[in-house]
Design a protein around this motif. Structure first.
Motif, PDB file in Angstrom:
ATOM      1  N   UNK A  24       0.820  -1.206   0.000  1.00 51.35           N
ATOM      2  CA  UNK A  24       0.000   0.000   0.000  1.00 51.35           C
ATOM      3  C   UNK A  24       0.857   1.262   0.000  1.00 51.35           C
ATOM      4  N   UNK A  25       2.078   1.214   0.505  1.00 50.57           N
ATOM      5  CA  UNK A  25       2.937   2.380   0.580  1.00 50.57           C
ATOM      6  C   UNK A  25       3.719   2.552  -0.716  1.00 50.57           C
ATOM      7  N   UNK A  26       4.059   3.816  -1.041  1.00 56.15           N
ATOM      8  CA  UNK A  26       4.889   4.076  -2.218  1.00 56.15           C
ATOM      9  C   UNK A  26       6.246   3.391  -2.061  1.00 56.15           C
ATOM     10  N   UNK A  27       6.840   3.546  -0.880  1.00 54.39           N
ATOM     11  CA  UNK A  27       8.092   2.862  -0.548  1.00 54.39           C
ATOM     12  C   UNK A  27       8.005   2.394   0.894  1.00 54.39           C
ATOM     13  N   UNK A  28       8.294   1.125   1.113  1.00 55.36           N
ATOM     14  CA  UNK A  28       8.278   0.587   2.474  1.00 55.36           C
ATOM     15  C   UNK A  28       9.662   0.046   2.813  1.00 55.36           C
ATOM     16  N   UNK A  29      10.149   0.419   3.982  1.00 54.06           N
ATOM     17  CA  UNK A  29      11.422  -0.083   4.480  1.00 54.06           C
ATOM     18  C   UNK A  29      11.151  -0.874   5.746  1.00 54.06           C
ATOM     19  N   UNK A  30      11.378  -2.176   5.680  1.00 50.76           N
ATOM     20  CA  UNK A  30      11.126  -3.057   6.816  1.00 50.76           C
ATOM     21  C   UNK A  30      12.442  -3.322   7.547  1.00 50.76           C
ATOM     22  N   UNK A  31      12.433  -3.114   8.864  1.00 55.50           N
ATOM     23  CA  UNK A  31      13.623  -3.262   9.698  1.00 55.50           C
ATOM     24  C   UNK A  31      13.372  -4.349  10.735  1.00 55.50           C
ATOM     25  N   UNK A  32      14.263  -5.329  10.802  1.00 55.36           N
ATOM     26  CA  UNK A  32      14.157  -6.403  11.787  1.00 55.36           C
ATOM     27  C   UNK A  32      15.262  -6.283  12.829  1.00 55.36           C
ATOM     28  N   UNK A  33      14.924  -6.572  14.081  1.00 50.48           N
ATOM     29  CA  UNK A  33      15.936  -6.711  15.126  1.00 50.48           C
ATOM     30  C   UNK A  33      15.403  -7.652  16.198  1.00 50.48           C
ATOM     31  N   UNK A  34      16.271  -8.098  17.098  1.00 53.31           N
ATOM     32  CA  UNK A  34      15.886  -9.103  18.093  1.00 53.31           C
ATOM     33  C   UNK A  34      15.670  -8.503  19.480  1.00 53.31           C
TER      34      UNK A  34
END
Length: 348
Positions: A24-34
């Motif tokens: 749905x977003x023009x640009x999506x940045x997904x960030x993973x951490x623990x």
């Protein structure tokens, strides 16, 4: 040789499952951490929250930043694999996870190399010459862009259930839990203790049942894991400090408009500063050392004893680095030690 990229089916399935919502977003940045998701509970939590707010505001909503904390997308090494494959865009990862993709991160395991947190902050940074060298080497090995470098929560300290540690003799016979890293095992064994490699999920039970007498971690990890419930002594040894490496997929970054690249660049610098500051705040707050001191006996190793510890432990770890990482690893180690010396001299 590049590390082989592997991804668990569970992590892959979850990562793929989030793609529909991201469209749905023009640009999506997904960030993973623990780390825990709360902004005030971890450096990665603070870093990612600050980054999200800055990027989404500065881009007027054109970039959506979605955060997946607490290992939702898998362990550190699995999240890095997903970034390399382009399944997600970014991860904030511990040295243990990084080592599966970039083994030379093990040069940070040379013990008692950093004299204080000020020097560590200067060296473990993309603003330092060594930090830039490290980022370039990581990129050559993995293809990933390093967006930020900071410490993983502070210096490692020893805890144990048997006695205070004030000298190398006090280490004799103690079974100390380590990560499954040859450098950590060599360091502990060289001190006269017995290295006991265990997965993180097994540590509390091992300490509780006596499988291990002690462990080593930064203050915030020790407090978060509630090791004070099963450990009696905390020794401020400041013997190790390891980096968090913040990765971003290079193809994703290169595909962004220049304006969006600039936003991510400056926002990541500010966010790293916030993460580094949060580590210091947690250490000094009732989430850190003051809380642990309520239930544990705390002592600090003297500078003279640090030198004695270093004299036995550094050669053992250096041999592992030379044998395991070869000339490239030794060159990286020497560059780090030179950077530490320069930063320390500047403080004098």
């Amino acid at each position: 040789m590049k590390a082989r990229v592997t991804t668990t089916l569970s992590g892959l399935g979850l990562a793929l499952g989030i793609s529909t919502a991201a469209m749905a977003a023009e640009t999506t940045m997904r960030i993973a951490h623990v780390n825990p998701p709360e902004t005030m509970a971890s450096n990665a939590g603070a870093l990612s929250a600050v980054f999200k707010q800055l990027v989404e505001t500065a881009s007027n909503g054109d970039i959506e930043v979605t955060i997946y904390p607490a290992g939702q997308l898998g362990k550190d090494a699995e999240a890095i694999a997903q970034v390399r494959q382009g399944i997600i865009e970014s991860s904030i990862s511990t040295a243990g996870g990084v080592a599966e993709h970039y083994p030379r991160i093990g040069v940070f395991d040379i013990p008692f190399a950093f004299p204080n947190i000020g020097v560590a902050s200067e060296v473990i940074s993309l603003e330092s010459e060594f930090g830039q060298m490290l980022a370039e080497d990581i990129h050559e090995e993995t293809g990933l862009k390093v967006l930020g470098l900071l410490d993983s929560g502070g210096f490692f300290q020893f805890t144990n259930s048997q006695r205070p540690i004030t000298s190398p003799e006090d280490m004799d016979g103690l079974r100390i839990r380590t990560m499954t890293l040859p450098t950590h095992e060599a360091m502990i064994n060289s001190m006269g203790s017995q290295a006991t490699p265990l997965a993180w999920a097994e540590v509390y039970t091992a300490l509780q049942t006596g499988v291990a007498d002690g462990q080593m971690n930064p203050i915030q990890q020790t407090a978060f894991a509630k090791f004070d419930e099963v450990q009696d002594y905390l020794t401020i040894s400041n013997h190790l400090i390891t980096p968090y490496v913040w990765f971003i997929n290079q193809d994703f970054y290169d595909g962004l408009p220049e304006e969006h690249q600039r936003i991510i660049d400056w926002a990541s610098e500010v966010a790293v500063d916030a993460g580094r500051a949060m580590s210091r705040i947690i250490e000094a707050s009732d989430q850190g050392l003051p809380r642990l001191a309520e239930s544990m006996e705390v002592n600090t190793i003297t500078p003279e004893q640090r030198e004695i510890f270093a004299a036995s432990a550094q050669p053992a770890v250096r041999r592992v680095i030379e044998e395991t990482y070869g000339e490239e690893g030794v060159a990286l180690l020497e560059a780090m030690l030179s950077s530490i010396e320069e930063a320390n001299a500047a403080q004098q």
